[in-house]
Design a protein around this motif. Structure first.
Motif, mmCIF file in Angstrom:
data_model
loop_
_atom_site.group_PDB
_atom_site.id
_atom_site.type_symbol
_atom_site.label_atom_id
_atom_site.label_comp_id
_atom_site.label_asym_id
_atom_site.label_seq_id
_atom_site.Cartn_x
_atom_site.Cartn_y
_atom_site.Cartn_z
ATOM 1 N N ASN A 25 -2.719 14.016 6.436
ATOM 2 C CA ASN A 25 -1.936 15.258 6.445
ATOM 3 C C ASN A 25 -2.422 16.324 5.468
ATOM 4 N N THR B 20 3.686 11.828 4.353
ATOM 5 C CA THR B 20 4.306 12.847 3.528
ATOM 6 C C THR B 20 4.945 13.944 4.381
ATOM 7 N N VAL C 292 3.920 5.482 3.520
ATOM 8 C CA VAL C 292 4.930 6.410 4.012
ATOM 9 C C VAL C 292 4.174 7.722 4.123
ATOM 10 N N ASN D 277 -0.691 11.983 -2.041
ATOM 11 C CA ASN D 277 0.548 11.229 -2.231
ATOM 12 C C ASN D 277 0.139 9.792 -2.516
ATOM 13 N N PHE E 203 -5.953 9.022 -1.338
ATOM 14 C CA PHE E 203 -5.086 8.072 -0.614
ATOM 15 C C PHE E 203 -4.658 8.778 0.659
ATOM 16 N N GLY F 60 -4.006 8.335 3.795
ATOM 17 C CA GLY F 60 -3.021 7.974 4.817
ATOM 18 C C GLY F 60 -3.503 8.455 6.163
ATOM 19 N N THR F 61 -2.658 9.214 6.844
ATOM 20 C CA THR F 61 -3.039 9.681 8.166
ATOM 21 C C THR F 61 -3.672 11.082 8.122
ATOM 22 N N PRO G 89 0.057 5.809 -3.486
ATOM 23 C CA PRO G 89 1.014 4.740 -3.180
ATOM 24 C C PRO G 89 1.859 4.446 -4.408
ATOM 25 N N ALA H 28 -12.336 2.869 1.899
ATOM 26 C CA ALA H 28 -12.656 2.331 0.568
ATOM 27 C C ALA H 28 -11.404 2.315 -0.285
ATOM 28 N N ASP H 29 -11.454 1.469 -1.303
ATOM 29 C CA ASP H 29 -10.367 1.402 -2.262
ATOM 30 C C ASP H 29 -10.718 2.325 -3.429
ATOM 31 N N THR H 30 -9.957 3.385 -3.564
ATOM 32 C CA THR H 30 -10.266 4.397 -4.572
ATOM 33 C C THR H 30 -10.381 3.802 -5.976
ATOM 34 N N GLU I 28 -9.366 5.927 2.323
ATOM 35 C CA GLU I 28 -8.199 5.175 2.787
ATOM 36 C C GLU I 28 -8.614 3.709 2.824
ATOM 37 N N VAL I 29 -7.680 2.852 2.409
ATOM 38 C CA VAL I 29 -8.036 1.448 2.309
ATOM 39 C C VAL I 29 -7.563 0.642 3.530
ATOM 40 N N MET I 30 -6.636 1.221 4.290
ATOM 41 C CA MET I 30 -6.102 0.479 5.447
ATOM 42 C C MET I 30 -6.723 0.995 6.739
ATOM 43 N N HIS J 54 0.793 -1.227 0.000
ATOM 44 C CA HIS J 54 0.000 0.000 0.000
ATOM 45 C C HIS J 54 0.823 1.274 0.000
ATOM 46 N N GLY J 55 2.144 1.129 -0.018
ATOM 47 C CA GLY J 55 2.982 2.317 -0.092
ATOM 48 C C GLY J 55 2.766 3.215 1.102
HETATM 49 C C1 LIG Z 1 1.839 7.364 0.497
HETATM 50 S S1 LIG Z 1 0.526 7.121 1.598
HETATM 51 C C2 LIG Z 1 -0.210 8.653 1.741
HETATM 52 C C3 LIG Z 1 0.257 9.357 2.919
HETATM 53 C C4 LIG Z 1 -0.562 10.547 3.308
HETATM 54 N N1 LIG Z 1 -0.553 11.575 2.321
HETATM 55 C C5 LIG Z 1 -0.008 11.047 4.625
HETATM 56 O O1 LIG Z 1 0.824 11.958 4.603
HETATM 57 O O2 LIG Z 1 -0.336 10.452 5.632
HETATM 58 C C6 LIG Z 1 -0.617 6.276 0.649
HETATM 59 C C7 LIG Z 1 -1.842 5.854 1.434
HETATM 60 O O3 LIG Z 1 -2.809 5.406 0.511
HETATM 61 C C8 LIG Z 1 -3.431 4.228 0.995
HETATM 62 N N2 LIG Z 1 -3.871 3.501 -0.204
HETATM 63 C C9 LIG Z 1 -3.143 2.706 -1.009
HETATM 64 N N3 LIG Z 1 -3.878 2.241 -2.025
HETATM 65 C C10 LIG Z 1 -5.119 2.766 -1.856
HETATM 66 C C11 LIG Z 1 -6.323 2.663 -2.589
HETATM 67 N N4 LIG Z 1 -6.383 1.922 -3.698
HETATM 68 N N5 LIG Z 1 -7.406 3.328 -2.142
HETATM 69 C C12 LIG Z 1 -7.349 4.092 -1.017
HETATM 70 N N6 LIG Z 1 -6.223 4.228 -0.275
HETATM 71 C C13 LIG Z 1 -5.130 3.575 -0.698
HETATM 72 C C14 LIG Z 1 -2.350 3.528 1.778
HETATM 73 O O4 LIG Z 1 -2.893 2.648 2.733
HETATM 74 C C15 LIG Z 1 -1.597 4.702 2.389
HETATM 75 O O5 LIG Z 1 -2.096 5.026 3.642
#
Ligand SMILES: C[S@@+](CC[C@H](N)C(=O)[O-])C[C@H]1O[C@@H](n2cnc3c(N)ncnc32)[C@H](O)[C@@H]1O
Length: 801
Positions: free
Chosen positions: A354, A314, A312, A449, A349, A351-352, A451, A413-415, A380-382, A309-310
């Protein structure tokens, strides 16, 4: 903190005094300049103890005022343990300190400094007031600053080590409990089965039972932290997803000891976390702490999930730069603003959280409620980042307005899945409603940002990037279709999907701001994507932040890359004006890059100082006819050469190419099993994996042919590799046949002959090799000229077999 290794003869100290002397010679006295040498010195001290100096650190004082302090030193979890405030040579330091004290600056462990003097406060009292024109005093002051351990951090370091050790144990015990309850407790079995089905519908139909069990385990292990650190005791009741998982968790614990008793071994850790979080003076610091905690937690606990899920988060300077840039694009291009009604914004996507939190900070107070209720969206999917994002965003709203209002713009949800036509209930009714509202909104800004990773290295990891019918279809009919490259699988990297998704999502006008892998700017396979980007948008700005360690081995990911990763990064703004539809023309492309060898802190500093895209010195790019954007150093006459081979004339007699047939080598995706120097050994290995495979087919056929293949395969068994193709065959219950004639000699690497099991079923890709060498005899009869493929990393070479 451990003692610093610092002596007057050390380079850091010598450099510090030498630079000050130079400033002195040029009569430079202002703080902006004279604080630099001290910043470098602090930074080098911080590195010694695995801490980080953050310059121009924004925070809130205890009475809620926003201040920007010259530096904060954060430990590896992002907890601030020291602050630094610089003053001019000519400033009256005690007077300046009194002013800062009145403004609510922290005095826990704060160093007020001019080039001549340091006043160090610890626990609100002056601990040191020294003349630092001599190295001995300077070193003593630094030792004091770094040796300080805030009382709340006392237990922290040991607790973290404890946690790393205990979490896997506890997670295993939870897993055993789940397995046992599956056997013995029909109520739990039913609750879990319902939840599993919900997750498969909502997230991914191929989701394995293990992944859902892991979600439950994560929830149980971390729920207390969300409640206590964020001081939201009602979290599991109010969050629509947490509530659902709590039901399953209650069913799990119903006949067991209480949940608290079960988690008692982690008490010490929870308490240490709660205490450490008290060091955070404001919510942003708490966010940062939890983000880092979350990253570390994942690194230790669930590496493969983090990989797919990438995950990290930002860095703030990137988020700040992007949000500010979007605001300026809106103003310049559309005469609108983030605060305007009708400007729907999505971070797909999140994430947390930000980006959304930062956007909210730039939205006018009077517009915030409406925006928050209707026009801010994210997915967010996780599970864990979803929890953190919900809390972060709600807290930011609370901070701005003094009111607690649940944030209904976030969906679990999964975008990419949202493109599919058919969608069942997504977890809960409320979550499904949120997704529906989001889908109906006319998005004007997509920011985030995405994944990025390119599948996992090990096929047995079982977490390869999943396939999406509609999303992959969009890539195939656009970026892939218009690519002239042979190897185009990189176009299915999630960051490429994200750009495709966002380009489609913004409708007739709007802006997409993504920080992504920068590979699309120049790699061969992305020619079709570059073509479509120029067709889909009016203006493109790409700020190349470099950091591709694989291309430039002199770089280090941790030192030079803004995310600490190995692939290069760019910030991209894609702008579509409403006139594009009626007046289509290729986009204007503007490009800028930072110095290849800048450290990541220098890149952050650059972004902070530029603030937004309009302060960057852009260079306009003129793509060539093959959609090459970065044309510097390329030779135009190349186009006039006769190609060695081409896709169009492959296998035909006519056409202007030197060779009619060409091919990549065999990709077995299981080299350790499919190649060997020893023929007998290879035959045994092949016999074994075919036997394991066929037995699994039998088991699946007998048990339940419709159950997902994942539950039948043992990915830890190193005697077999379950690749995509083999799993697909298992799904169709196809048998594999051992063919003695398929053991062939091959050239594994230049001058390295090995035996290969050359077989359609067990080689993931044979490309054209079975046509070039159809029989063993042709191995010696047919000659092949081998060359590295386009864009290869080594210099050109060739040899003849
Ligand atoms: C690189 S991080 C984004 C970090 C975020 N911008 C932050 O600073 O916290 C990517 C996030 O997208 C989520 N993600 C990955 N694939 C996704 C999808 N298909 N649909 C929704 N969220 C997804 C991951 O679980 C991860 O939390």
């Amino acid at each position: 903190m451990p003692q610093l290794n610092l002596k007057s003869s050390h380079k850091a100290i010598r450099d510090y005094y030498a630079t000050l002397q130079q400033y002195d010679r040029h009569a430079v006295t202002h703080e902006g300049a004279v604080s630099n040498p001290f910043a470098f010195l602090l930074d080098s001290c911080a590195k010694q103890v695995n801490a980080t100096l953050i310059s121009q650190y924004a925070m809130r004082t205890t009475n809620g005022n926003r201040i920007v302090i010259d530096g904060a030193i954060l430990d590896e979890f992002g907890l601030p343990f020291a602050y630094w405030e610089a003053k001019d040579i000519d400033d009256n330091l005690p007077k300046a300190v009194a002013e800062k004290q009145a403004a609510g600056y922290p005095l826990d462990n704060t160093c007020f400094q001019t080039p001549q003097r340091i006043i160090l406060y610890q626990n609100g009292q002056i601990a040191l007031d020294v003349d630092i024109t001599e190295p001995a005093e300077l070193i003593a002051a630094l030792q004091y600053l770094f040796a300080y351990v805030p009382p709340a951090l006392d237990n922290w370091q040991t607790a973290v080590a404890d946690f790393r050790e205990h979490v896997p144990d506890l997670a295993n015990r939870l897993k055993e409990l789940i397995d046992q309850r599956h056997e013995t407790d029909p109520a739990f079995k039913e609750a879990f089965a319902d939840f599993y089905e919900t997750c498969r519908t909502a997230i991914n139909p191929e989701l394995s039972q293990d992944a859902v069990e892991e979600m439950l385990i994560q929830h149980i292990l971390t729920e207390r932290i969300f409640r206590t650190v964020f001081e939201r005791s009602d979290f599991t009741r109010r969050n629509i997803i947490a509530r659902e998982i709590e039901n399953v968790s209650d069913a799990l614990m119903r006949h067991a000891v209480s949940r608290d008793a079960f988690l008692a071994p982690l008490d010490r850790f929870y308490i240490a976390i709660e205490q450490a979080a008290t060091l955070c003076r404001d919510f942003t610091q708490k966010q940062h702490f939890l983000n880092t905690f979350y990253e570390k937690f994942f690194q230790g606990f669930s590496e493969d999930v983090a990989d797919t899920h990438g995950i990290v988060y930002t860095p703030q300077p990137i988020v700040d730069f992007m949000v500010k840039s979007v605001e300026h694009v809106l103003k310049t291009e559309f005469n609108r603003s983030l605060s305007d009604t009708g400007v729907h914004i999505i971070d797909p996507f999140v994430g947390t959280g930000n980006f959304i939190v930062r956007l909210m900070q730039d939205i006018r107070g009077t517009a915030l409620e409406k925006k928050y209720r209707n026009e801010l969206h994210c997915n967010e999917v996780m599970l864990l980042p979803y929890y953190i994002a919900s809390l972060n965003i709600e807290q930011e709203y609370f901070q701005r307005t003094g009111t607690y209002l649940p944030f209904e713009g976030i969906a679990l949800a999964d975008t990419f899945e949202l493109l599919e036509q058919e969608q069942g209930e997504l977890f809960t009714r409320e979550n499904t409603e949120r997704v529906k509202r989001q889908k109906a909104a006319d998005m004007f800004v997509v920011i985030g940002n995405p994944p990025y990773n390119m599948g996992q290295i090990n096929e047995n990891d079982n977490n390869k990037n999943r396939k999406y019918k509609a999303m992959d279809g969009r890539i195939a009919e656009t970026y892939t279709k218009d690519s002239k490259a042979t190897l185009r699988n990189k176009l299915y990297d999630p960051y490429v999907k994200a750009i495709r998704w966002a380009s489609d999502r913004i409708g007739e006008a709007g802006v997409v701001a993504f920080v992504t892998n920068n590979g699309f700017l120049e790699r061969m396979a992305f020619d079709g994507m570059r073509k479509h980007l120029t067709d889909d948008f009016d203006v493109i700005y790409t700020l190349d932040l470099g950091g591709n360690v694989r291309e430039n081995p002199k770089l280090s990911g941790t030192t030079h890359n803004v995310f600490g990763i190995q692939v290069g990064v760019s910030i991209n703004l894609f702008i579509k004006r409403s006139s594009l539809k009626t007046d289509p023309k290729p986009a204007e492309i503007f490009y800028a890059r930072v110095d290849e060898f800048w450290r990541k802190e220098e890149k952050y500093h650059y972004l902070n100082s530029k603030q937004h895209y309009q302060n960057i010195d852009w260079q306009q790019l003129t793509p060539d006819s093959r959609y090459t954007w970065l044309t510097e150093g390329l030779h135009a006459e190349f186009d006039t050469f006769i190609p060695m081979g081409s896709k169009e004339t492959k296998n035909t007699k006519d056409g202007e190419t030197i060779f009619s047939l060409y091919s990549l080598g065999v990709a077995t995706n299981r080299d350790v099993l499919a190649y060997a120097f020893d023929l007998e050994l290879l035959q045994k290995r092949v016999d074994t994996f075919i036997e394991i495979y066929n037995t699994t087919v039998d088991r699946k056929r007998r048990y339940n042919p419709t159950t997902s293949v994942e539950s039948f395969i043992d990915t830890t068994d190193s005697r077999i590799k379950w690749t995509r193709q083999v799993k697909a065959s298992l799904k169709k219950l196809e048998q594999s046949v051992y063919e003695a004639a398929n053991f062939r000699t091959s050239l594994y690497r230049p001058f390295c002959q090995k035996y290969l099991y050359f077989d359609h079923f067990w080689n993931e890709e044979r490309c054209q090799q079975h046509r070039i060498f159809p029989t063993p005899e042709t191995e010696t009869e047919n000659r092949v000229i081998c060359v590295p493929s386009k864009g290869g990393r080594a210099d050109f070479w060739c040899y003849l077999t």
